[in-house]
Scaffold this active site. Structure first.
Site, PDB file in Angstrom:
ATOM      1  N   CYS A 114       0.813  -1.228   0.000  1.00  0.00           N
ATOM      2  CA  CYS A 114       0.000   0.000   0.000  1.00  0.00           C
ATOM      3  C   CYS A 114       0.840   1.269   0.000  1.00  0.00           C
ATOM      4  O   CYS A 114       0.333   2.348  -0.305  1.00  0.00           O
ATOM      5  CB  CYS A 114      -0.938   0.001   1.199  1.00  0.00           C
ATOM      6  SG  CYS A 114      -1.882  -1.512   1.345  1.00  0.00           S
ATOM      7  N   HIS A 254      -3.188   6.952   3.156  1.00  0.00           N
ATOM      8  CA  HIS A 254      -3.655   5.661   2.646  1.00  0.00           C
ATOM      9  C   HIS A 254      -4.990   5.354   3.329  1.00  0.00           C
ATOM     10  O   HIS A 254      -5.120   5.476   4.550  1.00  0.00           O
ATOM     11  CB  HIS A 254      -2.605   4.587   2.959  1.00  0.00           C
ATOM     12  CG  HIS A 254      -3.107   3.209   2.717  1.00  0.00           C
ATOM     13  ND1 HIS A 254      -3.801   2.873   1.585  1.00  0.00           N
ATOM     14  CD2 HIS A 254      -3.037   2.066   3.469  1.00  0.00           C
ATOM     15  CE1 HIS A 254      -4.137   1.599   1.641  1.00  0.00           C
ATOM     16  NE2 HIS A 254      -3.692   1.090   2.774  1.00  0.00           N
ATOM     17  N   ASN A 284     -10.389  -0.227   1.027  1.00  0.00           N
ATOM     18  CA  ASN A 284      -8.936  -0.110   0.920  1.00  0.00           C
ATOM     19  C   ASN A 284      -8.514  -0.573  -0.475  1.00  0.00           C
ATOM     20  O   ASN A 284      -8.571  -1.764  -0.774  1.00  0.00           O
ATOM     21  CB  ASN A 284      -8.307  -0.979   2.019  1.00  0.00           C
ATOM     22  CG  ASN A 284      -6.789  -0.961   1.992  1.00  0.00           C
ATOM     23  OD1 ASN A 284      -6.181  -0.539   1.007  1.00  0.00           O
ATOM     24  ND2 ASN A 284      -6.178  -1.430   3.062  1.00  0.00           N
TER      25      ASN A 284
HETATM   26  O1  UT7 Z   1      -3.418  -1.537   3.742  1.00  0.00           O
HETATM   27  C1  UT7 Z   1      -3.037  -2.223   4.888  1.00  0.00           C
HETATM   28  C2  UT7 Z   1      -4.027  -3.315   5.068  1.00  0.00           C
HETATM   29  N1  UT7 Z   1      -4.380  -3.711   6.378  1.00  0.00           N
HETATM   30  C3  UT7 Z   1      -4.935  -2.959   7.319  1.00  0.00           C
HETATM   31  O2  UT7 Z   1      -5.064  -1.768   7.266  1.00  0.00           O
HETATM   32  C4  UT7 Z   1      -5.478  -3.719   8.490  1.00  0.00           C
HETATM   33  C5  UT7 Z   1      -5.284  -3.041   9.810  1.00  0.00           C
HETATM   34  N2  UT7 Z   1      -6.142  -3.694  10.788  1.00  0.00           N
HETATM   35  C6  UT7 Z   1      -7.454  -3.365  10.905  1.00  0.00           C
HETATM   36  O3  UT7 Z   1      -7.946  -2.487  10.238  1.00  0.00           O
HETATM   37  C7  UT7 Z   1      -8.256  -4.114  11.945  1.00  0.00           C
HETATM   38  O4  UT7 Z   1      -7.397  -4.942  12.710  1.00  0.00           O
HETATM   39  C8  UT7 Z   1      -9.381  -4.997  11.305  1.00  0.00           C
HETATM   40  C9  UT7 Z   1     -10.468  -4.093  10.736  1.00  0.00           C
HETATM   41  C10 UT7 Z   1      -8.836  -5.882  10.229  1.00  0.00           C
HETATM   42  C11 UT7 Z   1     -10.022  -5.858  12.394  1.00  0.00           C
HETATM   43  O5  UT7 Z   1     -10.530  -5.049  13.432  1.00  0.00           O
HETATM   44  P1  UT7 Z   1     -10.156  -5.376  14.955  1.00  0.00           P
HETATM   45  O6  UT7 Z   1     -10.862  -4.383  15.773  1.00  0.00           O
HETATM   46  O7  UT7 Z   1      -8.660  -5.438  15.055  1.00  0.00           O
HETATM   47  O8  UT7 Z   1     -10.823  -6.795  15.137  1.00  0.00           O
HETATM   48  P2  UT7 Z   1     -10.141  -8.182  15.516  1.00  0.00           P
HETATM   49  O9  UT7 Z   1      -9.353  -8.722  14.392  1.00  0.00           O
HETATM   50  O10 UT7 Z   1      -9.464  -8.025  16.833  1.00  0.00           O
HETATM   51  O11 UT7 Z   1     -11.428  -9.076  15.725  1.00  0.00           O
HETATM   52  C12 UT7 Z   1     -12.399  -8.794  16.754  1.00  0.00           C
HETATM   53  C13 UT7 Z   1     -13.509  -9.799  16.609  1.00  0.00           C
HETATM   54  C14 UT7 Z   1     -13.023 -11.242  16.524  1.00  0.00           C
HETATM   55  O12 UT7 Z   1     -13.967 -12.044  17.198  1.00  0.00           O
HETATM   56  P3  UT7 Z   1     -13.638 -12.583  18.679  1.00  0.00           P
HETATM   57  O13 UT7 Z   1     -12.373 -13.361  18.566  1.00  0.00           O
HETATM   58  O14 UT7 Z   1     -13.499 -11.341  19.524  1.00  0.00           O
HETATM   59  O15 UT7 Z   1     -14.859 -13.400  19.010  1.00  0.00           O
HETATM   60  C15 UT7 Z   1     -13.105 -11.554  15.052  1.00  0.00           C
HETATM   61  O16 UT7 Z   1     -13.278 -12.922  14.779  1.00  0.00           O
HETATM   62  O17 UT7 Z   1     -14.252  -9.555  15.402  1.00  0.00           O
HETATM   63  C16 UT7 Z   1     -14.321 -10.763  14.648  1.00  0.00           C
HETATM   64  N3  UT7 Z   1     -14.327 -10.406  13.218  1.00  0.00           N
HETATM   65  C17 UT7 Z   1     -15.451 -10.109  12.560  1.00  0.00           C
HETATM   66  N4  UT7 Z   1     -16.734 -10.061  12.933  1.00  0.00           N
HETATM   67  C18 UT7 Z   1     -17.639  -9.696  12.017  1.00  0.00           C
HETATM   68  C19 UT7 Z   1     -13.266 -10.299  12.383  1.00  0.00           C
HETATM   69  N5  UT7 Z   1     -13.693  -9.927  11.159  1.00  0.00           N
HETATM   70  C20 UT7 Z   1     -15.033  -9.801  11.246  1.00  0.00           C
HETATM   71  C21 UT7 Z   1     -16.026  -9.445  10.316  1.00  0.00           C
HETATM   72  N6  UT7 Z   1     -17.310  -9.397  10.747  1.00  0.00           N
HETATM   73  N7  UT7 Z   1     -15.748  -9.130   9.053  1.00  0.00           N
END
Ligand code: UT7
Length: 371
Positions: A114, A254, A284
């Site tokens: 990115c 970004h 993104n």
């Molecule tokens: O260009 C660079 C590309 N990458 C990025 O910019 C990614 C940077 N990271 C992020 O933006 C965030 O980490 C995410 C948006 C990807 C995830 O958000 P988060 O607040 O860090 O969530 P998490 O991964 O800690 O997940 C929290 C919960 C989990 O459930 P449990 O374990 O708490 O029960 C996940 O399984 O949310 C769950 N989860 C979802 N639930 C509904 C993960 N993805 C989803 C989803 N819908 N799509």
């Protein structure tokens, strides 16, 4: 005379098909509410079957060349920053070069995920500043929909397709790309990658069965990294120009996650209004996100001649960087705005280039003769 690299054209290409969070609810176990609160994304664009990274790139570049009033045959260099190239090789940029009819241009791809557009813009600007080229087209283009796993809710809700392009032109007028910082931390290479399909783990029935040809991401470490480096890189590039965040008219970051941008704004002690944000509509788009956001910023009247703008990004690698530019616009007179003056300027400019070549040829002859 010092030379400067000015951003004189910009363009974008966005597929027509819109995929909403509601649509995703029917594909994976997710909800509109979760996606909006965790990311800020509401919808993204998905390429049609006949659209590819190269075709989107060429469309964006065509628009940018038109804005700049530059003919494809006047382009010296094309850089395509992408993580979803048409092939491992040849370079997508070479295919774009052919599509544009840029018969005098060199062309290569740049892989920095990115952050790629910032790195590519800096490389092209350096080539212009040294006098080695005069005109470059820098493109960020992605068809991420082809490389994400549509059954993986951790990634498929984030990404979208699209392309954005800038035309860079050399001039002795001060302005344009001023400073840039480029960084990488390869110790985090594993947290965001496509594990298979390269030379380390070639594609096999086994890699396909395990989905290793798709984007894999550990969201949390990337999030932590992003919230640290966005403000850090912005301050670092501003320090090179003895500027502070308050001196910046617009930050074009970004477009990954609204929460990352809110942390960056807090760290820089700037209001969110100083940031260009359009991730709600496109998700993104990786290396295409900054030029796409720039095109929209211009259309919204948020970028004017002389404005100081910081482009800042992070991504797989892990990579991050920032670039400070003074906004120029088409120079000195766009052919459609003032055809008479444009013709005069073009004549003066080509005479200047002929003279420059003569001087260079003379100097190298003198050097060869030991003069
Ligand atoms: O260009 C660079 C590309 N990458 C990025 O910019 C990614 C940077 N990271 C992020 O933006 C965030 O980490 C995410 C948006 C990807 C995830 O958000 P988060 O607040 O860090 O969530 P998490 O991964 O800690 O997940 C929290 C919960 C989990 O459930 P449990 O374990 O708490 O029960 C996940 O399984 O949310 C769950 N989860 C979802 N639930 C509904 C993960 N993805 C989803 C989803 N819908 N799509």
């Amino acid at each position: 005379m010092p030379r400067y690299a000015h951003i004189t054209g910009w363009g974008h290409a966005l597929p027509e098909h819109v995929l909403t969070n509601k649509d995703l609810e029917n594909m994976v176990d997710t909800s509109d509410e979760w996606i909006v609160t965790r990311t800020g994304i509401r919808e993204r664009r998905i390429a049609a079957p006949d659209q590819t990274t190269a075709s989107l790139a060429a469309d964006a570049a065509t628009e940018a060349l038109k804005v700049a009033g530059v003919k494809p045959t006047d382009v010296d260099l094309i850089i395509v920053a992408t993580s979803s190239p048409e092939h491992i090789f040849p370079a997508t940029a070479a295919i774009v070069q052919d599509m544009l009819g840029a018969t005098h241009a060199g062309a290569f791809d740049l892989s920095a995920a990115c952050t790629g557009f910032i790195f590519a813009l800096n490389m092209a600007a350096q080539a212009i500043r040294t006098g080695s080229i005069d005109t470059a087209v820098v493109i960020g283009a992605e068809t991420l929909s082809r490389i994400v796993n549509w059954q993986d809710r951790n990634t498929c809700i984030l990404f979208g397709d699209g392309a954005g392009a800038f035309v860079l032109q050399g001039s002795e007028e001060p302005g344009g790309v001023m400073h840039a910082v480029m960084h990488a931390d390869g110790s985090g290479a594993d947290v965001l990658s496509i594990p298979a399909g390269g030379s380390k783990i070639p594609t096999s029935a086994d890699t396909v069965a395990h989905g290793l040809h798709y984007v894999h991401m550990e969201g949390r470490p990337v999030f932590r990294f992003a919230t640290r480096v966005m403000a850090e890189a912005t301050r670092e590039v501003l320090a090179k120009a003895n500027l502070t965040p308050d001196d910046v008219d617009l930050i074009i970051p970004h477009q990954a996650n609204i929460r990352i941008l809110e942390v960056a704004a807090r760290n820089l002690k700037l209001p969110m209004e100083r940031f260009m944000v359009n991730l709600d509509r496109y998700g993104n788009t990786s290396t295409a996100s900054i030029p796409i956001a720039t095109v929209e910023a211009v259309a919204q009247g948020r970028l004017r001649r002389g404005d100081k703008v910081v482009l800042v990004g992070f991504g797989g690698g892990l990579t991050y960087g920032a670039l400070l530019a003074e906004w120029t616009g088409p120079f000195p007179d766009h052919p459609e705005v003032n055809p008479e003056r444009y013709r005069l300027w073009a004549r003066v400019r080509s005479t200047g280039l002929r003279l420059k070549r003569k001087v260079l040829a003379h100097t190298s002859r003198e050097e060869n003769l030991g003069g």
